[in-house]
Design an enzyme around this catalytic site. Structure first.
Site, short mmCIF file in Angstrom:
data_model
loop_
_atom_site.label_atom_id
_atom_site.label_comp_id
_atom_site.label_asym_id
_atom_site.label_seq_id
_atom_site.Cartn_x
_atom_site.Cartn_y
_atom_site.Cartn_z
N HIS A 1 35.67 24.97 17.64
CA HIS A 1 34.41 25.64 17.94
C HIS A 1 33.80 26.13 16.63
CE1 HIS A 1 36.76 29.24 17.31
NE2 HIS A 1 37.56 28.95 18.33
N HIS B 1 36.05 27.68 13.93
CA HIS B 1 36.78 26.73 13.09
C HIS B 1 35.83 26.09 12.06
CE1 HIS B 1 39.21 26.48 16.96
NE2 HIS B 1 40.13 26.83 16.09
N LEU C 1 34.50 33.99 19.36
CA LEU C 1 34.81 32.62 19.78
C LEU C 1 36.33 32.44 19.79
CD1 LEU C 1 32.17 30.45 17.90
CD2 LEU C 1 32.15 31.26 20.24
N SER C 2 36.80 31.74 20.80
CA SER C 2 38.22 31.44 20.90
C SER C 2 38.38 30.17 21.72
CB SER C 2 38.94 32.59 21.62
OG SER C 2 40.21 32.15 22.09
N SER C 3 39.36 29.36 21.37
CA SER C 3 39.62 28.14 22.15
C SER C 3 39.95 28.51 23.59
CB SER C 3 40.78 27.36 21.54
OG SER C 3 40.49 27.03 20.21
P1 AMP Z 1 43.47 28.32 16.22
O1 AMP Z 1 43.01 26.91 16.38
O2 AMP Z 1 43.07 29.22 17.33
O3 AMP Z 1 44.92 28.42 15.83
O4 AMP Z 1 42.66 28.88 14.98
C1 AMP Z 1 42.65 28.20 13.75
C2 AMP Z 1 42.01 29.08 12.73
O5 AMP Z 1 40.68 29.39 13.14
C3 AMP Z 1 42.73 30.43 12.55
O6 AMP Z 1 42.75 30.77 11.19
C4 AMP Z 1 41.85 31.38 13.34
O7 AMP Z 1 41.91 32.71 12.87
C5 AMP Z 1 40.48 30.78 13.09
N1 AMP Z 1 39.54 31.22 14.12
C6 AMP Z 1 39.66 31.08 15.47
N2 AMP Z 1 38.62 31.66 16.10
C7 AMP Z 1 37.84 32.19 15.14
C8 AMP Z 1 36.61 32.93 15.14
N3 AMP Z 1 35.99 33.25 16.27
N4 AMP Z 1 36.10 33.32 13.96
C9 AMP Z 1 36.73 33.01 12.80
N5 AMP Z 1 37.88 32.32 12.71
C10 AMP Z 1 38.42 31.91 13.86
#
Ligand code: AMP
Length: 278
Positions: free
Chosen positions: A34, A37, A185-187
């Protein structure tokens, strides 16, 4: 954009780029990409010649098997998104590529920073995170690695990991990307129904309320008020804490910067968020 599936192939690619005097930026992710990322990708593109993104849903950092099973996997869309960014290479290993049978147990003692907050509610989570990030850093010996402050404690843990193992990668923290209304934002947001999505917004509102009124002398009242706001929306709180932003220890008024961190369930979906207070 090149796609690599083995540690040897990505390792050779990084070293080839370095031999051409190119700097390499690395963005480790679990996919379901998203704008949060993509911001990390853009930061890498801005500061490095070559940008590599890894997509790997790391089983060892999940503390609940159904969370792992239902973790969103959108690999084709992710690759499409990355091809239209300035990402140069994607590392897409299989579980078998990253972990082999009978491998030695990962016994790295991270220290106090990993025992609290996420570490307390998701026992073993940071053990899995440090295990995979160590492996990824070995396979992708980049100059820089970009992590989001959305996972603030994770960022601190990774900074400690590179110090403890003398890994010559500079870890860069990037700001939290939010929806227009403030939801981070979050997956995992894809799991939220429309009603849950609306309820989830209270996390941002509660953090913002604390930030707007921040005063060390009223910390307890602010936390109580924020807690009430969140509970009114029927979220289940794992933690809501104001901590020293430098070491995540409880605040005592001497810290230069404080941070409020929250983890809560909206229905079955666990969300985390945080906000700097000073
Ligand atoms: P993930 O795929 O959830 O493991 O996240 C991969 C990277 O993206 C990690 O360093 C997270 O902290 C970063 N990330 C996820 N969501 C956000 C966001 N809303 N804002 C900034 N960084 C993010």
């Amino acid at each position: 954009m090149e796609i690599f599936k083995t540690t040897q192939a990505i390792f050779d690619f990084v070293n080839q780029q370095k031999s051409l005097h190119k700097t390499v930026g690395f963005v480790p992710t679990m996919g379901a990409l998203h704008a949060g990322h993509l911001q990390l990708v853009n930061e890498s593109v801005r500061s490095s010649d070559i940008t590599i993104v890894s997509i790997f849903v790391n089983p060892t950092q999940f503390t609940n098997s159904s969370d792992l099973e239902k973790y969103p996997r959108t690999i084709e869309a992710d690759i499409k998104l990355l091809s239209s960014s300035q990402c140069d290479a994607v590392f897409l290993p299989s579980v078998e590529e990253m972990y082999h049978q009978n491998e030695a147990e990962w016994n790295y003692e991270i220290g106090e920073i990993a025992d609290t907050l996420e570490g307390e509610f998701r026992k073993g989570h940071f053990k899995g995170v440090t295990q995979i990030v160590y492996k990824l850093f070995k396979a992708v010996p980049a100059n820089f690695a970009f992590f989001g402050k959305k996972d603030y404690q994770q960022l601190m843990v990774i900074k400690k990991l590179v110090i403890d193992f003398n890994i010559p990668i500079k870890v860069v923290g990037c700001e939290i990307v939010r929806e227009n209304d403030g939801l981070a934002l979050s997956s995992r947001n894809v799991h939220l129904s429309i009603t849950e999505r609306n309820k989830a917004l209270i996390l941002y509102k509660a953090l913002l309320m604390i930030k707007t009124n921040w005063d060390f002398d009223f910390a307890n009242q602010l936390i109580n008020e924020a807690r009430k706001m969140i509970l009114k929306e029927n979220l289940v709180i794992d933690y809501l804490e104001i901590r020293n932003a430098d070491n995540l220890k409880p605040i005592d008024g001497t810290e230069t910067q404080s941070i409020v961190l929250v983890a809560a369930y909206v229905g079955k979906t666990r969300l985390i968020d945080n906000m700097m207070l000073d």
